[in-house]
Design a protein around this motif. Structure first.
Motif, PDB file in Angstrom:
ATOM      1  N   MET A   1      31.655  37.054  42.097  1.00 50.51           N
ATOM      2  CA  MET A   1      31.992  38.217  41.287  1.00 50.51           C
ATOM      3  C   MET A   1      30.745  39.085  41.160  1.00 50.51           C
ATOM      4  O   MET A   1      29.702  38.620  40.720  1.00 50.51           O
ATOM      5  CB  MET A   1      32.480  37.750  39.911  1.00 50.51           C
ATOM      6  CG  MET A   1      32.860  38.879  38.990  1.00 50.51           C
ATOM      7  SD  MET A   1      33.453  38.337  37.374  1.00 50.51           S
ATOM      8  CE  MET A   1      35.159  38.054  37.725  1.00 50.51           C
ATOM      9  N   ASP A   2      30.852  40.349  41.564  1.00 47.87           N
ATOM     10  CA  ASP A   2      29.697  41.226  41.467  1.00 47.87           C
ATOM     11  C   ASP A   2      29.501  41.689  40.027  1.00 47.87           C
ATOM     12  O   ASP A   2      30.343  41.473  39.157  1.00 47.87           O
ATOM     13  CB  ASP A   2      29.823  42.414  42.421  1.00 47.87           C
ATOM     14  CG  ASP A   2      30.982  43.342  42.088  1.00 47.87           C
ATOM     15  OD1 ASP A   2      31.788  42.989  41.211  1.00 47.87           O
ATOM     16  OD2 ASP A   2      31.052  44.422  42.704  1.00 47.87           O
ATOM     17  N   ASN A   3      28.364  42.324  39.778  1.00 44.65           N
ATOM     18  CA  ASN A   3      27.976  42.703  38.427  1.00 44.65           C
ATOM     19  C   ASN A   3      28.941  43.711  37.804  1.00 44.65           C
ATOM     20  O   ASN A   3      29.244  43.633  36.619  1.00 44.65           O
ATOM     21  CB  ASN A   3      26.554  43.264  38.453  1.00 44.65           C
ATOM     22  CG  ASN A   3      25.895  43.221  37.090  1.00 44.65           C
ATOM     23  OD1 ASN A   3      26.251  42.390  36.269  1.00 44.65           O
ATOM     24  ND2 ASN A   3      24.964  44.110  36.867  1.00 44.65           N
ATOM     25  N   GLU A   4      29.462  44.644  38.603  1.00 38.08           N
ATOM     26  CA  GLU A   4      30.386  45.653  38.076  1.00 38.08           C
ATOM     27  C   GLU A   4      31.699  45.021  37.616  1.00 38.08           C
ATOM     28  O   GLU A   4      32.221  45.355  36.552  1.00 38.08           O
ATOM     29  CB  GLU A   4      30.671  46.714  39.147  1.00 38.08           C
ATOM     30  CG  GLU A   4      31.494  47.872  38.630  1.00 38.08           C
ATOM     31  CD  GLU A   4      31.662  48.964  39.669  1.00 38.08           C
ATOM     32  OE1 GLU A   4      32.770  49.526  39.721  1.00 38.08           O
ATOM     33  OE2 GLU A   4      30.707  49.240  40.416  1.00 38.08           O
ATOM     34  N   ASN A   5      32.232  44.090  38.409  1.00 39.44           N
ATOM     35  CA  ASN A   5      33.461  43.393  38.017  1.00 39.44           C
ATOM     36  C   ASN A   5      33.240  42.517  36.786  1.00 39.44           C
ATOM     37  O   ASN A   5      34.132  42.390  35.948  1.00 39.44           O
ATOM     38  CB  ASN A   5      33.997  42.549  39.163  1.00 39.44           C
ATOM     39  CG  ASN A   5      34.680  43.396  40.219  1.00 39.44           C
ATOM     40  OD1 ASN A   5      35.079  44.523  39.953  1.00 39.44           O
ATOM     41  ND2 ASN A   5      34.784  42.851  41.412  1.00 39.44           N
ATOM     42  N   LYS A   6      32.051  41.916  36.707  1.00 44.45           N
ATOM     43  CA  LYS A   6      31.741  41.073  35.560  1.00 44.45           C
ATOM     44  C   LYS A   6      31.682  41.911  34.283  1.00 44.45           C
ATOM     45  O   LYS A   6      32.211  41.508  33.242  1.00 44.45           O
ATOM     46  CB  LYS A   6      30.418  40.347  35.791  1.00 44.45           C
ATOM     47  CG  LYS A   6      30.077  39.338  34.727  1.00 44.45           C
ATOM     48  CD  LYS A   6      28.808  38.591  35.082  1.00 44.45           C
ATOM     49  CE  LYS A   6      28.500  37.565  34.020  1.00 44.45           C
ATOM     50  NZ  LYS A   6      27.280  36.830  34.321  1.00 44.45           N
ATOM     51  N   ASN A   7      31.055  43.089  34.370  1.00 42.26           N
ATOM     52  CA  ASN A   7      30.991  43.977  33.206  1.00 42.26           C
ATOM     53  C   ASN A   7      32.382  44.454  32.796  1.00 42.26           C
ATOM     54  O   ASN A   7      32.696  44.520  31.607  1.00 42.26           O
ATOM     55  CB  ASN A   7      30.089  45.178  33.493  1.00 42.26           C
ATOM     56  CG  ASN A   7      28.631  44.799  33.537  1.00 42.26           C
ATOM     57  OD1 ASN A   7      28.222  43.778  33.004  1.00 42.26           O
ATOM     58  ND2 ASN A   7      27.831  45.636  34.192  1.00 42.26           N
TER      59      ASN A   7
END
Length: 129
Positions: A1-7
């Protein structure tokens, strides 16, 4: 999971927690209204011989106050759902804008209901006549 999806996932979960908090608030308001109505009905059925004062107030104002509180709680739940869905869509689009409109409206309504309850309690404590 990339940082944008995590946020985005964190934001969506925060939105859901806020929604559930509003649901609890609405239920609490409804329960308070229900208790007011049931207590009013209970007091009206108690024989006056159990009280020192024979003129126990028998008006139905508390029933209307209780019903108004139950209605306020139901509207709070409904508005919270619409706010949740709106915030969900805005977060998905990356266009979330903070708004205090719902909070302001509910605060004003509950404050007005509180003033009405206080006025009723004062009138019941010091009956005219």
């Amino acid at each position: 999971m990339d940082n944008e999806n995590k946020n985005l996932a964190n934001d969506q979960m925060a939105n859901e927690r806020t929604f559930l908090s509003w649901i609890r608030t609405g239920i609490g308001i409804m329960v308070f209204g229900f208790v007011i109505v049931k207590f009013s009905l209970f007091v009206n059925q108690i024989p006056s011989r159990f009280f020192q004062e024979p003129d126990l107030p028998k008006n139905g104002s508390t029933i209307f106050i209780g019903i108004a509180l139950v209605l306020t709680g139901a509207i709070t739940i409904l508005l919270s759902y619409f706010r949740y869905k709106q915030t969900y869509k805005l977060l998905e689009q990356g266009k979330y804008l903070y708004s205090t409109m719902m909070l302001t409206v509910i605060t004003v309504v509950i404050f007005v209901m509180s003033i009405i309850i206080i006025a009723y309690l004062i009138m019941a404590a010091y009956p005219a006549g």
